[in-house]
Scaffold this motif. Structure first.
Motif, PDB file in Angstrom:
ATOM      1  N   ASN A  36      58.879 -42.112 -29.202  1.00 39.03           N
ATOM      2  CA  ASN A  36      60.288 -42.472 -29.403  1.00 39.03           C
ATOM      3  C   ASN A  36      60.988 -41.353 -30.164  1.00 39.03           C
ATOM      4  N   THR A  37      61.536 -41.664 -31.332  1.00 34.57           N
ATOM      5  CA  THR A  37      62.230 -40.631 -32.112  1.00 34.57           C
ATOM      6  C   THR A  37      61.313 -39.989 -33.144  1.00 34.57           C
ATOM      7  N   GLU A 421      57.209 -50.239 -23.659  1.00 37.21           N
ATOM      8  CA  GLU A 421      58.650 -50.068 -23.842  1.00 37.21           C
ATOM      9  C   GLU A 421      59.019 -48.752 -24.528  1.00 37.21           C
ATOM     10  N   TYR A 423      58.911 -44.497 -25.468  1.00 34.56           N
ATOM     11  CA  TYR A 423      58.794 -43.180 -24.846  1.00 34.56           C
ATOM     12  C   TYR A 423      57.656 -42.449 -25.554  1.00 34.56           C
ATOM     13  N   GLU A 425      55.045 -39.111 -25.173  1.00 35.84           N
ATOM     14  CA  GLU A 425      54.668 -37.871 -24.467  1.00 35.84           C
ATOM     15  C   GLU A 425      53.589 -37.161 -25.269  1.00 35.84           C
TER      16      GLU A 425
END
Length: 432
Positions: A36-37, A421, A423, A425
């Protein structure tokens, strides 16, 4: 000027080369995973792998290949990052005081002082401040998991009943009952009238026992059983060792239970569960009490409140006034309308000062005035009883076992949903 320019250029060139050389020597941290962030740094992956290897070496434990270990470590760090992200949104925090208390408890569990524990961490080549922060993260993660997963778990009464049944079957062979037996015999060749008369006598005996009469004394006096002179004591038996008629009604009964009359070929049997061993029995004490509470205020001093209660106590002791009437007239708080009655309760549920005051009283005794966090009281202990809380304990145990089973499954589902749900990577590792 040309000479100065050459010197200046040479100096800049030298500095540039030195800086480049220095940059090559310093290994910069890099991002291993984007979540995510947030990010997981390569240094975090390396540090956790090193810690795992160090612990494995200590415990003579075999680990998988480095590649497989790295996958597992990255998965854990991704999960931790997602959970901590939720913790930040929820505002979950662990203060330094809470953290210190947790680490102190960890030290005590290892029979070490806090300083000895810190030295042991440092001896393992672990930065103590980093260790503290990792513990803080684990505490936050644990709280977030519990609060998020708890609401997803439902345990039905039927599930608890089913598990209790299984638990009982598993422990029956370990449970022994000490039984008392009284036999109200039939005469030889009894007719219906004889049998009816024996049943009436048996029922009278049960009524006496339920009113508190001594079992052994009645057994010696009235029983036709082989153990009559021993107070009807059949000794310790498990369910499988008892007569079938007894085992069917004894199983699961509490200490002190009187059962019968049980019709047999010889007469009517009365059985008492004298004691139980092989299973955990939990007893709790409850007290019944009433009180008069006077709360000090700006217009009513502490001394005046105490003095008023002393006067009320004297009226109660002398018989001039009734406790309930005085409570309705003088007592503060919601119990005043009930004459100060508190009902049966676990004394530990009361304010410590109130609980201590009750503990010092005999039944029907009125205390001297005492101060609690609510104000000044006088209290009367109107009853004390002991209850068998084993059934409640077993139900709580069954509930906890079911909760732990479901927590593991629901926690895994919850984490999977978070990952689905999010992100994520995973960046390629630099080749060496």
């Amino acid at each position: 000027m040309k000479t100065l320019f050459k010197i200046f250029t040479l100096t800049i060139a030298t500095l540039s080369v030195s800086s480049l050389s220095l940059a090559k020597e310093v290994e910069l941290d890099r991002v291993a995973v984007i979540v995510n962030t947030g990010v997981v740094l390569e240094s975090e992956v390396t540090e956790l792998i090193d810690n795992i290897k160090q612990q494995a070496e200590k415990n003579n434990q075999t680990l998988p290949r480095d590649k497989a270990l790295r996958v597992q470590v990255i998965d854990k760090l991704i999960d931790d990052t997602l959970v901590l992200e939720i913790g930040n949104r929820m505002g979950v925090q662990v203060s330094d005081a809470q953290l210190d208390e947790t680490i102190s408890n960890m030290a005590r569990e290892n029979n070490l002082t806090l300083e000895q524990f810190r030295q042991a961490i440092v001896k393992d080549n672990i930065d103590y401040e980093k260790y503290r922060e990792n513990v803080r993260k684990e505490l936050i993660s644990g709280e977030v998991r519990r609060s998020s997963v708890r609401r997803r778990i439902y345990i039905s009464p039927q599930e608890i009943a089913n598990l209790l049944s299984v638990m009982k079957e598993q422990t029956n062979s370990d449970v022994e009952y000490r039984l008392g037996h009284i036999l109200i015999e039939f005469p030889p060749e009894p007719n219906q009238e004889d049998m009816n008369a024996a049943k009436v006598r048996a029922e009278k005996v049960i009524a006496l026992l339920n009113d508190g009469s001594d079992f052994a004394r009645i057994a010696i006096a009235s029983s036709g059983g082989a153990k009559a002179l021993e107070g009807g004591d059949l000794g310790w038996k498990n369910i499988n060792e008892m007569p079938t008629l007894f085992s069917e009604i004894i199983e699961g009964k509490d200490k002190g239970t009187v059962l019968g009359p049980i019709r047999t070929g010889l007469g009517y049997s009365i059985v008492k569960v004298v004691d139980i061993r092989g299973r955990q029995v939990v007893e709790i004490e409850e007290v019944n009490a009433r009180h008069i509470l006077i709360t000090p205020s700006i217009i009513l001093s502490e001394a005046k409140a105490e003095e008023t209660l002393k006067g009320l106590r004297e009226q109660i002791i002398s018989g001039e006034a009734d406790f309930a009437d005085l409570a309705k007239e003088y007592s503060d708080g919601p119990t005043s309308v009930k004459g100060g009655e508190l009902g049966w309760a676990d004394p530990r549920s009361y304010d410590p000062a109130f609980s201590s005051a009750l503990a010092a009283l005999n039944v029907d005794e009125v205390s001297q005035p005492f101060r609690s966090s609510f104000g000044w009281h006088i209290a009367e202990l109107t009853g004390r009883r002991t209850l068998d809380a084993t059934k409640q304990m077993n139900e709580n145990k069954a509930h906890q076992l079911l909760y732990q089973r479901k927590f593991g499954m629901e926690s895994a589902r919850w984490i999977k949903e978070l990952r689905d749900e999010a992100y994520i990577e995973i960046l390629a590792q630099d080749s060496e």
